[in-house]
Scaffold this motif. Structure first.
Motif, PDB file in Angstrom:
ATOM      1  N   LEU A  32      -2.635  56.920  -7.068  1.00 51.72           N
ATOM      2  CA  LEU A  32      -1.624  55.963  -6.606  1.00 51.72           C
ATOM      3  C   LEU A  32      -1.689  55.754  -5.100  1.00 51.72           C
ATOM      4  O   LEU A  32      -2.102  56.646  -4.355  1.00 51.72           O
ATOM      5  CB  LEU A  32      -0.232  56.466  -7.001  1.00 51.72           C
ATOM      6  CG  LEU A  32      -0.010  56.710  -8.502  1.00 51.72           C
ATOM      7  CD1 LEU A  32       1.273  57.495  -8.726  1.00 51.72           C
ATOM      8  CD2 LEU A  32       0.030  55.378  -9.252  1.00 51.72           C
ATOM      9  N   ASP A  33      -1.248  54.574  -4.670  1.00 54.85           N
ATOM     10  CA  ASP A  33      -1.156  54.301  -3.236  1.00 54.85           C
ATOM     11  C   ASP A  33       0.129  54.869  -2.645  1.00 54.85           C
ATOM     12  O   ASP A  33       0.211  55.096  -1.434  1.00 54.85           O
ATOM     13  CB  ASP A  33      -1.193  52.786  -2.976  1.00 54.85           C
ATOM     14  CG  ASP A  33      -2.545  52.173  -3.289  1.00 54.85           C
ATOM     15  OD1 ASP A  33      -3.568  52.747  -2.861  1.00 54.85           O
ATOM     16  OD2 ASP A  33      -2.580  51.126  -3.971  1.00 54.85           O
ATOM     17  N   PHE A  34       1.128  55.074  -3.487  1.00 52.16           N
ATOM     18  CA  PHE A  34       2.403  55.617  -2.996  1.00 52.16           C
ATOM     19  C   PHE A  34       3.218  56.152  -4.163  1.00 52.16           C
ATOM     20  O   PHE A  34       2.990  55.792  -5.320  1.00 52.16           O
ATOM     21  CB  PHE A  34       3.202  54.539  -2.238  1.00 52.16           C
ATOM     22  CG  PHE A  34       3.581  53.343  -3.074  1.00 52.16           C
ATOM     23  CD1 PHE A  34       4.689  53.376  -3.917  1.00 52.16           C
ATOM     24  CD2 PHE A  34       2.831  52.179  -3.029  1.00 52.16           C
ATOM     25  CE1 PHE A  34       5.040  52.276  -4.688  1.00 52.16           C
ATOM     26  CE2 PHE A  34       3.163  51.074  -3.805  1.00 52.16           C
ATOM     27  CZ  PHE A  34       4.274  51.122  -4.626  1.00 52.16           C
ATOM     28  N   ILE A  35       4.150  57.020  -3.833  1.00 46.09           N
ATOM     29  CA  ILE A  35       5.211  57.432  -4.763  1.00 46.09           C
ATOM     30  C   ILE A  35       6.514  57.347  -3.987  1.00 46.09           C
ATOM     31  O   ILE A  35       6.675  58.008  -2.955  1.00 46.09           O
ATOM     32  CB  ILE A  35       5.027  58.871  -5.285  1.00 46.09           C
ATOM     33  CG1 ILE A  35       3.742  58.994  -6.115  1.00 46.09           C
ATOM     34  CG2 ILE A  35       6.223  59.287  -6.139  1.00 46.09           C
ATOM     35  CD1 ILE A  35       3.451  60.419  -6.581  1.00 46.09           C
ATOM     36  N   TYR A  36       7.424  56.533  -4.466  1.00 44.95           N
ATOM     37  CA  TYR A  36       8.739  56.437  -3.832  1.00 44.95           C
ATOM     38  C   TYR A  36       9.800  56.951  -4.797  1.00 44.95           C
ATOM     39  O   TYR A  36       9.759  56.676  -5.996  1.00 44.95           O
ATOM     40  CB  TYR A  36       9.060  54.990  -3.449  1.00 44.95           C
ATOM     41  CG  TYR A  36       8.427  54.545  -2.150  1.00 44.95           C
ATOM     42  CD1 TYR A  36       8.875  55.057  -0.933  1.00 44.95           C
ATOM     43  CD2 TYR A  36       7.385  53.635  -2.143  1.00 44.95           C
ATOM     44  CE1 TYR A  36       8.299  54.657   0.263  1.00 44.95           C
ATOM     45  CE2 TYR A  36       6.804  53.224  -0.954  1.00 44.95           C
ATOM     46  CZ  TYR A  36       7.262  53.745   0.239  1.00 44.95           C
ATOM     47  OH  TYR A  36       6.689  53.345   1.419  1.00 44.95           O
ATOM     48  N   PHE A  37      10.736  57.694  -4.240  1.00 46.55           N
ATOM     49  CA  PHE A  37      11.822  58.261  -5.033  1.00 46.55           C
ATOM     50  C   PHE A  37      13.121  57.959  -4.313  1.00 46.55           C
ATOM     51  O   PHE A  37      13.357  58.432  -3.201  1.00 46.55           O
ATOM     52  CB  PHE A  37      11.615  59.766  -5.185  1.00 46.55           C
ATOM     53  CG  PHE A  37      12.710  60.478  -5.932  1.00 46.55           C
ATOM     54  CD1 PHE A  37      13.178  59.988  -7.139  1.00 46.55           C
ATOM     55  CD2 PHE A  37      13.254  61.660  -5.441  1.00 46.55           C
ATOM     56  CE1 PHE A  37      14.170  60.659  -7.836  1.00 46.55           C
ATOM     57  CE2 PHE A  37      14.246  62.330  -6.123  1.00 46.55           C
ATOM     58  CZ  PHE A  37      14.707  61.829  -7.328  1.00 46.55           C
TER      59      PHE A  37
END
Length: 502
Positions: free
Chosen positions: A327-332
């Motif tokens: 993935l390019d990012f993980i946002y939470f």
């Protein structure tokens, strides 16, 4: 931070995991501290890392003697990187630094010998030790193989002669009873001490220059020791939790079977309870999890986020099987106490974060997790906002997962999971248990709550756990009857079958 900030990592259970990665060397500790996610272009490197961990997990018990021998040597390693850096700039090393480099070389040579034989069978990639025999001979000119160091006489005939003359003077000083003679001898000795210091400095300078020739080999072995240390620690973590090598997909898809969150599992086990494994299949667009606030939706979200994060960092994951892309990012996005303390409301903080998330999601592919988004505003507006957000996220290539207690936010083209909750529980039996032990009503409900997820379709309607829980906890009947009016449009019905267990 594109892959969660420090507080968010702690919140999902990453801190619990990283504290159990038991590295031995200062070099391994730095690799652990500064670990970074793999990028899509680094797929081969990630696959190699996972393959190396797999080799360790499958051979650790069989080759335990070799692993323990290497770990024993790694435990003796001191951090010599400052000395290596000084040597690389030809800053003359002192005796302590030369001793530490000699000791490092001795351990390195022994480790190299064990690892070479060990790796002929295991074939761990991207770790190789260079021999430091030349440096070791340089720092051990008499070949005594002792873990000590001094500026030996054998480094210089001139040094040997100076020290011989100095010892003669010292013997004469001890033998003399004449104070004037002693004073003269001490002055003479001082001259030879200065000459000795000058010669030792010249020797240390020459040794520094000679070691500098092998500086790349030293740096390589420092890296390889840290890498080997970190890999073994990752492998032991995987063995301790029966973790699994994830499959890396080229598609935007996530599937995870019987996944768990070790921190939550640990907390539950201390209370004599067990963790309910989580199964999910997600694709581009949005997947929504609904259910009552006691249904474990947040645990599900944190479990998925934690395992995805670990996979991006080159760890095995806590599941029976897992498949996901790089993935390019993980946002939470969840409660943002830091932003709240800075003067923003919870809702305001969520909106600020969401703007950043959407901008990234327009140009890159990642994972977006939202836990009870818009809970900080009034319920009617909150449900409208969540519904709108879900519709938008469903148009993106990124994979999004939204946990909400709001109802009617899911369209037919969205994946919808529901916490099974109290759906299959015998309501009357559960109510009798609670009536007999009101002081432990919450615990009793939690024991009977089914935290598994099921995909919602037209054939399995969404249960009304919030209403059921209200009844079980003894909310006044007058309020329950009014609530039933809004659930079913019949303010006079007393038929509990309409709401419990549906």
């Amino acid at each position: 931070m594109i892959f969660l900030d420090k507080d968010q990592r702690h919140q999902v259970g990453y801190s619990f995991i990283i504290d159990r990665v038991e590295v031995i060397t200062p070099f391994g500790e730095d690799l652990k501290k500064n670990i970074a996610p793999y990028k899509p272009k680094d797929k081969d490197a990630l696959l190699m890392e996972l393959s190396n961990i797999e080799k360790i997990t499958t051979t650790y018990k069989e080759k335990i003697a070799s692993y323990r021998a290497m770990e024993r040597l790694l435990s003796k390693i001191k951090d010599i990187r400052t000395s290596i850096n000084r040597c690389s700039h030809l800053n003359t090393l002192d005796e302590v630094e030369l001793f530490e480099i000699k000791n490092f070389c001795m351990i390195s040579e022994e480790l190299y010998s064990i690892y070479k034989e060990f790796n002929e069978e295991i074939c761990i990639s991207n770790i190789s030790f260079n021999t430091l025999d030349r440096v070791l001979k340089l720092l051990d000119p008499d070949n005594k193989k002792l873990p000590t160091f001094q500026i030996y006489d054998s480094y210089s005939t001139e040094l040997k002669a100076i020290r011989f003359k100095k010892r003669q003077l010292e013997d004469n000083i001890l033998a003399s009873n004449d104070e004037d003679e002693i004073c003269t001898l001490k002055e003479e000795r001082l001259k030879w001490v200065i000459l000795e210091d000058e010669e030792e400095l010249a020797i240390r300078k020459r040794l520094t220059e000679e070691i500098n020739i092998d500086i790349k080999n030293l740096e390589n072995n420092v890296y390889s020791m840290g890498k080997l240390d970190f890999l073994i620690a990752k492998g032991k973590l995987a063995l301790n939790y029966n973790a699994t090598k994830p499959e890396i997909s080229d598609k935007m898809e996530i599937s995870i079977t019987n996944s768990f969150n070790p921190e939550v599992q640990h907390i539950l086990e201390e209370k004599g309870k067990s963790f309910t494994p989580i199964n999910m299949c997600l694709n581009s667009g949005v997947s929504v999890i609904t259910g009552a606030n006691m249904g474990g939706k947040s645990v599900t979200l944190k479990t998925i986020v934690l395992n995805l994060l670990l996979g991006q960092l080159g760890f095995f994951v806590f599941a029976d099987h897992a498949k996901f892309p790089i993935l390019d990012f993980i946002y939470f996005i969840s409660d943002d106490l830091q932003s709240v303390s800075q003067g923003l409301s919870t809702f305001g903080a969520e909106i600020i974060k969401l703007k950043t998330v959407i901008e990234h999601a327009k140009i890159k592919n990642g994972f977006i997790a939202l836990d009870e988004f818009a809970r900080g505003t009034n319920p009617k507006e909150g449900s409208f906002l969540v519904k709108s957000l879900c519709e938008y996220l469903n148009t993106l290539t990124s994979i999004s997962m939204v946990c909400t207690h709001y109802d009617n936010v899911v369209n037919e083209d969205m994946v919808h999971y529901q916490v099974i909750g109290l759906k299959n529980v015998c309501f009357d039996s559960l109510k009798r248990k609670i009536d007999l032990n009101r002081t432990h009503s919450i615990e009793i409900i939690q024991e009977h709550m089914d935290y598994r997820l099921e995909q919602v379709s037209s054939s399995n309607r969404v249960p009304k756990d919030a209403l059921n829980i209200s009844v079980l906890l003894g909310l006044q009947e007058e309020i329950v009857n009014i609530a039933k009016k809004y659930y079913y449009g019949n303010p006079y019905s007393n038929n509990e079958e309409e709401y419990h267990g549906e």
